[in-house]
Design a protein around this motif. Structure first.
Motif, PDB file in Angstrom:
ATOM      1  N   LYS A  29       0.848  -1.186   0.000  1.00 11.35           N
ATOM      2  CA  LYS A  29       0.000   0.000   0.000  1.00 11.35           C
ATOM      3  C   LYS A  29       0.885   1.238   0.000  1.00 11.35           C
ATOM      4  O   LYS A  29       1.881   1.303   0.702  1.00 11.35           O
ATOM      5  N   CYS A  30       0.505   2.231  -0.793  1.00 11.69           N
ATOM      6  CA  CYS A  30       1.201   3.515  -0.809  1.00 11.69           C
ATOM      7  C   CYS A  30       0.179   4.643  -0.746  1.00 11.69           C
ATOM      8  O   CYS A  30      -0.956   4.486  -1.195  1.00 11.69           O
ATOM      9  N   GLU A  31       0.606   5.746  -0.181  1.00  3.60           N
ATOM     10  CA  GLU A  31      -0.208   6.961  -0.135  1.00  3.60           C
ATOM     11  C   GLU A  31       0.732   8.137  -0.334  1.00  3.60           C
ATOM     12  O   GLU A  31       1.887   8.097   0.097  1.00  3.60           O
ATOM     13  N   SER A  32       0.272   9.177  -1.009  1.00  7.68           N
ATOM     14  CA  SER A  32       1.123  10.337  -1.249  1.00  7.68           C
ATOM     15  C   SER A  32       0.323  11.617  -1.085  1.00  7.68           C
ATOM     16  O   SER A  32      -0.906  11.611  -1.051  1.00  7.68           O
ATOM     17  N   GLY A  33       1.045  12.717  -0.987  1.00  5.47           N
ATOM     18  CA  GLY A  33       0.389  14.002  -0.846  1.00  5.47           C
ATOM     19  C   GLY A  33       1.386  15.137  -0.935  1.00  5.47           C
ATOM     20  O   GLY A  33       2.577  14.930  -1.158  1.00  5.47           O
ATOM     21  N   PHE A  53      -2.582   9.862   7.665  1.00  8.96           N
ATOM     22  CA  PHE A  53      -2.923   9.070   6.489  1.00  8.96           C
ATOM     23  C   PHE A  53      -4.435   8.917   6.371  1.00  8.96           C
ATOM     24  O   PHE A  53      -5.152   8.892   7.374  1.00  8.96           O
ATOM     25  N   LYS A  54      -4.925   8.795   5.139  1.00  8.59           N
ATOM     26  CA  LYS A  54      -6.360   8.605   4.911  1.00  8.59           C
ATOM     27  C   LYS A  54      -6.843   7.300   5.531  1.00  8.59           C
ATOM     28  O   LYS A  54      -7.922   7.248   6.108  1.00  8.59           O
ATOM     29  N   GLU A  55      -6.039   6.254   5.369  1.00 10.01           N
ATOM     30  CA  GLU A  55      -6.319   4.951   5.979  1.00 10.01           C
ATOM     31  C   GLU A  55      -5.052   4.478   6.667  1.00 10.01           C
ATOM     32  O   GLU A  55      -3.965   4.603   6.114  1.00 10.01           O
ATOM     33  N   CYS A 114       4.924   4.174   1.934  1.00  8.23           N
ATOM     34  CA  CYS A 114       4.616   2.828   1.446  1.00  8.23           C
ATOM     35  C   CYS A 114       5.009   1.802   2.504  1.00  8.23           C
ATOM     36  O   CYS A 114       6.002   1.965   3.192  1.00  8.23           O
TER      37      CYS A 114
END
Length: 115
Positions: A29-33, A53-55, A114
């Motif tokens: 899982k990865c998240e960016s912003g 983080f969103k999740e 990530c």
């Protein structure tokens, strides 16, 4: 006969767990912003910024970041810095600031986390 059945069952369980582990690695899982801090004519720096983080991640992710925007007074040396202060499954915190005599009005960063 019963021992062979137990051995077959154990082999099947081990095989299923191995396949699950391989797919778990393949589905990271990865998240960016992006974060922009700006204030003029007074500098808001140094500042600590916490990003949620969103999740939540299942484990503490690796966090990568880089500077995307900088607004500095022309009369001083150009110095800006971002440091990762800490991270966990739900958030991370960075320190955004300058060094020495630099007057910083704006600093932006792009990040990616990530697991």
């Amino acid at each position: 006969m019963r021992t062979q059945s137990i051995n077959r069952s154990l082999c099947c369980v081990i095989l299923v767990l191995a396949i699950y582990d391989v797919f778990k690695l393949a589905t990271a899982k990865c998240e960016s912003g992006e974060v922009d801090m700006y204030q003029y004519p007074e500098s808001p720096f140094p500042i600590n910024k916490t990003i949620t983080f969103k999740e939540p991640f299942s484990a503490t992710p690796s966090v990568m970041y880089g500077i995307t925007m900088i607004d500095i007074n022309y009369a001083e040396n150009k110095r800006a810095r971002i440091k990762l202060l800490g991270s966990n499954e739900t958030e991370f915190t960075v320190w955004m600031g300058t060094m020495h005599d630099t007057k910083l009005f704006g600093l932006g960063m792009r990040w990616m986390a990530c697991d």
